[in-house]
Design a protein around this motif. Sequence first.
Motif, PDB file in Angstrom:
ATOM      1  N   LEU A 255       0.835  -1.201   0.000  1.00  0.00           N
ATOM      2  CA  LEU A 255       0.000   0.000   0.000  1.00  0.00           C
ATOM      3  C   LEU A 255       0.870   1.250   0.000  1.00  0.00           C
ATOM      4  N   PRO A 256       0.363   2.370  -0.506  1.00  0.00           N
ATOM      5  CA  PRO A 256       1.121   3.619  -0.439  1.00  0.00           C
ATOM      6  C   PRO A 256       1.387   4.004   1.022  1.00  0.00           C
ATOM      7  N   ARG A 257       2.273   4.947   1.197  1.00  0.00           N
ATOM      8  CA  ARG A 257       2.706   5.345   2.531  1.00  0.00           C
ATOM      9  C   ARG A 257       1.542   5.821   3.411  1.00  0.00           C
ATOM     10  N   ALA A 258       0.698   6.709   2.913  1.00  0.00           N
ATOM     11  CA  ALA A 258      -0.402   7.258   3.710  1.00  0.00           C
ATOM     12  C   ALA A 258      -1.409   6.180   4.094  1.00  0.00           C
ATOM     13  N   ALA A 259      -1.750   5.324   3.150  1.00  0.00           N
ATOM     14  CA  ALA A 259      -2.704   4.246   3.434  1.00  0.00           C
ATOM     15  C   ALA A 259      -2.116   3.256   4.434  1.00  0.00           C
ATOM     16  N   SER A 260      -0.822   3.022   4.332  1.00  0.00           N
ATOM     17  CA  SER A 260      -0.148   2.114   5.266  1.00  0.00           C
ATOM     18  C   SER A 260      -0.173   2.679   6.680  1.00  0.00           C
ATOM     19  N   LEU A 261       0.095   3.974   6.789  1.00  0.00           N
ATOM     20  CA  LEU A 261       0.091   4.625   8.100  1.00  0.00           C
ATOM     21  C   LEU A 261      -1.291   4.536   8.733  1.00  0.00           C
ATOM     22  N   ALA A 262      -2.329   4.747   7.955  1.00  0.00           N
ATOM     23  CA  ALA A 262      -3.695   4.659   8.474  1.00  0.00           C
ATOM     24  C   ALA A 262      -3.995   3.250   8.974  1.00  0.00           C
ATOM     25  N   LEU A 263      -3.502   2.247   8.250  1.00  0.00           N
ATOM     26  CA  LEU A 263      -3.730   0.854   8.638  1.00  0.00           C
ATOM     27  C   LEU A 263      -2.997   0.532   9.943  1.00  0.00           C
ATOM     28  N   ILE A 264      -1.795   1.050  10.099  1.00  0.00           N
ATOM     29  CA  ILE A 264      -1.013   0.823  11.321  1.00  0.00           C
ATOM     30  C   ILE A 264      -1.718   1.449  12.528  1.00  0.00           C
ATOM     31  N   ARG A 265      -2.190   2.677  12.379  1.00  0.00           N
ATOM     32  CA  ARG A 265      -2.878   3.345  13.492  1.00  0.00           C
ATOM     33  C   ARG A 265      -4.206   2.645  13.815  1.00  0.00           C
ATOM     34  N   GLU A 266      -4.886   2.161  12.804  1.00  0.00           N
ATOM     35  CA  GLU A 266      -6.132   1.413  13.032  1.00  0.00           C
ATOM     36  C   GLU A 266      -5.858   0.141  13.839  1.00  0.00           C
ATOM     37  N   ALA A 267      -4.781  -0.563  13.488  1.00  0.00           N
ATOM     38  CA  ALA A 267      -4.432  -1.780  14.216  1.00  0.00           C
ATOM     39  C   ALA A 267      -4.045  -1.468  15.655  1.00  0.00           C
ATOM     40  N   ALA A 268      -3.347  -0.344  15.880  1.00  0.00           N
ATOM     41  CA  ALA A 268      -2.962   0.054  17.235  1.00  0.00           C
ATOM     42  C   ALA A 268      -4.205   0.275  18.088  1.00  0.00           C
ATOM     43  N   GLU A 269      -5.226   0.910  17.521  1.00  0.00           N
ATOM     44  CA  GLU A 269      -6.468   1.150  18.259  1.00  0.00           C
ATOM     45  C   GLU A 269      -7.193  -0.158  18.553  1.00  0.00           C
ATOM     46  N   GLN A 270      -7.132  -1.093  17.625  1.00  0.00           N
ATOM     47  CA  GLN A 270      -7.773  -2.396  17.838  1.00  0.00           C
ATOM     48  C   GLN A 270      -7.133  -3.132  19.001  1.00  0.00           C
ATOM     49  N   TRP A 271      -5.816  -3.058  19.114  1.00  0.00           N
ATOM     50  CA  TRP A 271      -5.140  -3.738  20.217  1.00  0.00           C
ATOM     51  C   TRP A 271      -5.505  -3.125  21.559  1.00  0.00           C
ATOM     52  N   LYS A 272      -5.798  -1.841  21.573  1.00  0.00           N
ATOM     53  CA  LYS A 272      -6.178  -1.174  22.831  1.00  0.00           C
ATOM     54  C   LYS A 272      -7.479  -1.720  23.396  1.00  0.00           C
ATOM     55  N   THR A 273      -8.333  -2.230  22.523  1.00  0.00           N
ATOM     56  CA  THR A 273      -9.638  -2.730  22.975  1.00  0.00           C
ATOM     57  C   THR A 273      -9.669  -4.251  23.098  1.00  0.00           C
ATOM     58  N   THR A 274      -8.533  -4.895  22.879  1.00  0.00           N
ATOM     59  CA  THR A 274      -8.473  -6.357  22.931  1.00  0.00           C
ATOM     60  C   THR A 274      -8.433  -6.840  24.389  1.00  0.00           C
TER      61      THR A 274
END
Length: 274
Positions: A255-274
């Motif tokens: 994925l492009p850089r911006a889309a990749s960054l969004a995916l990384i931050r989304e995953a970080a938020e998911q782990w917070k609620t795990t």
Amino acid sequence: MARRDPDTDPKAFLGRELARARKAAGFSSQDALAARLGFDRTVIAKAESGERVPTDEVLDAWCEACDLDRELFGRWAAFARRTDGPIPSWFESWLEAERQAHMLRIWQPLVIPGLFQTAEYARALFLTAGADQDRADDLVTVRLDRQAILERPDPPHVVAVIDESVLHRLIGSPQIMADQLAHLADQAERPNISVQVLPSETGANAGLSGAFDLASADGAPEVLHMEAVEDVTVESRSLVRQATNIFVRVQADALPRAASLALIREAAEQWKTT
């Protein structure tokens, strides 16, 4: 374990000098110094036997308690770590190439690249691999020290491609994962760092043979570090060329850089609620 020779072994030399200093300062036993410093006696024993170079924290306290020249003992400790410390000898050449590089290209299908790992994420990896707590602490220190190249006035340009599965593979705990991915996202926002995610939906890709790093420096051959059962660092033109081709292909599928960054931050938020 064979006794270390202080005349040929830097760790043993440092240990002998620390023991001499302890006794000269009036601490007749290792227990007495340990009590003064607030550490377990085994920390003193391992340092004096040459089994383990003391950490900076221990060395600072030791030098203060025994009125030692911290700069001198610090140099001896640094030399002991370089020659027989937690860094395997086969890895030294890669560390040198990494320090000199103006560009680093990283492909990592399994874990967060070492240059971006937090201390707790790295420690969890080392403990899982079988290191005891002391060894893991030493290895974490080495890993974090490597990251100093990113803080230089002229840091290298880093392009890292990671598989999406890395974002969802539990290492340590959900909190460790949340903190690690938030840190990765922060690093990815630096102008000299690009992190791209290869989507899981890609399926088979050119990088399935394993992780690797490429270091490029002015006036020097490009260096390849490959991760396998035992890591290997080489300057073979054919292997470097092969790795470069693989990197180009996995980056093209990422994925492009911006889309990749969004995916990384989304995953970080998911782990917070795990």
